[in-house]
Scaffold this motif. Structure first.
Motif, PDB file in Angstrom:
ATOM      1  N   PHE A  10       0.827  -1.209   0.000  1.00  0.00           N
ATOM      2  CA  PHE A  10       0.000   0.000   0.000  1.00  0.00           C
ATOM      3  C   PHE A  10       0.864   1.263   0.000  1.00  0.00           C
ATOM      4  N   HIS A  11       1.979   1.226   0.730  1.00  0.00           N
ATOM      5  CA  HIS A  11       2.903   2.364   0.734  1.00  0.00           C
ATOM      6  C   HIS A  11       3.436   2.627  -0.676  1.00  0.00           C
ATOM      7  N   LEU A  33       0.637   4.075  -2.828  1.00  0.00           N
ATOM      8  CA  LEU A  33       0.383   5.469  -2.461  1.00  0.00           C
ATOM      9  C   LEU A  33       1.438   6.387  -3.047  1.00  0.00           C
ATOM     10  N   ALA A  71       5.538  10.421   2.027  1.00  0.00           N
ATOM     11  CA  ALA A  71       4.888   9.146   2.325  1.00  0.00           C
ATOM     12  C   ALA A  71       5.905   8.013   2.376  1.00  0.00           C
ATOM     13  N   PHE A  76       1.328   4.249   7.768  1.00  0.00           N
ATOM     14  CA  PHE A  76       0.553   4.411   6.532  1.00  0.00           C
ATOM     15  C   PHE A  76      -0.729   5.193   6.774  1.00  0.00           C
ATOM     16  N   LEU A  89      -2.042   9.023   5.531  1.00  0.00           N
ATOM     17  CA  LEU A  89      -3.314   9.282   4.852  1.00  0.00           C
ATOM     18  C   LEU A  89      -4.133  10.342   5.582  1.00  0.00           C
TER      19      LEU A  89
END
Length: 234
Positions: free
Chosen positions: A79-80, A83, A99, A145, A149
């Protein structure tokens, strides 16, 4: 056009103060584990919570927590990456750097702390685990994470989802006997503190970058350009 990202300007003290306090909340138990003789002072709370976690076991929750076990580490790393790539596509390179740096820093410090503290994990772990129990890597990665967000999206519902996600991962790691309660609390404090302090350094440039992009996704910007070109052709 509804803005996807809306990072908000906050006074420095609202980032630095909680960031430092969270890191202290992580460091104090770590120091107690490193320097203390025998069991730490919070061991009674850890063992009580662990005993309660055993009462929750069922086939359904075993399945749910197997998914969380994957999502909290390999899943969160993926997911990182997604993103960071999405932020680059949306023409926000500094937000992508923020991020990625947050995730890498939280992970590196977590692994360093695990090696330094060397705490034994609870007996009877229901999943494969590496060495070092304090702090929890799954909780640290998840927290990093989700806090990223929260900062970038800047809306109340993201805060609610992040809180639910972090708490779910904390409960999951103790349910699976992979960590003590203090381990998951330490992982959350470490990651949240790191992200807040990094945002303090990245804040101004990321907010400016987002404003210049007008909060629009790249495909929305291209659609606008096509419409304007069509209007000029007419």
């Amino acid at each position: 056009m509804i803005r996807v990202l809306l990072p908000r300007q906050r006074p420095s003290w609202q980032l630095v103060t909680p960031g430092v306090l969270l890191l202290c909340a992580f460091a104090v138990p770590a120091a107690m584990l490193l320097t203390g003789q025998g069991e730490p002072a919070f061991n009674a709370v850890d063992t009580t919570w662990q005993a309660y976690s055993f009462t929750l076991h069922s086939p359904f929750w075993d399945s749910v927590n197997a998914i969380l076990n994957w999502a909290g580490y390999a899943g969160i790393l993926a997911f990182h990456v997604v993103l960071a790539i999405a932020l680059l596509v949306w023409q926000r390179p500094m937000a992508a750097v923020f991020a990625a740096t947050s995730g890498i820093t939280a992970l590196a410090l977590t692994q360093l702390a695990k090696a330094a503290v060397g705490r034994d994990r609870p007996q009877g772990a229901r999943v494969l685990t590496d060495t070092g129990s304090y702090p929890s890597g799954h909780v640290s990665a998840t927290t990093a994470f989700l806090v990223v967000l929260v900062i970038l999206i800047g809306r109340w519902w993201m805060k609610l989802l992040a809180a639910i996600g972090v708490i779910a991962m904390m409960v999951s790691r103790t349910y699976l006997s992979a960590h003590w309660l203090s381990d998951v609390l330490g992982g959350a404090c470490l990651a949240a503190g790191v992200v807040l302090l990094l945002w303090w350094r990245f804040r101004d440039i990321c907010i400016k970058e987002n404003a210049e992009a007008d909060g629009k996704t790249i495909w929305a910007a291209r659609a606008l350009q096509r419409r304007q070109a069509a209007e000029r052709a007419e």
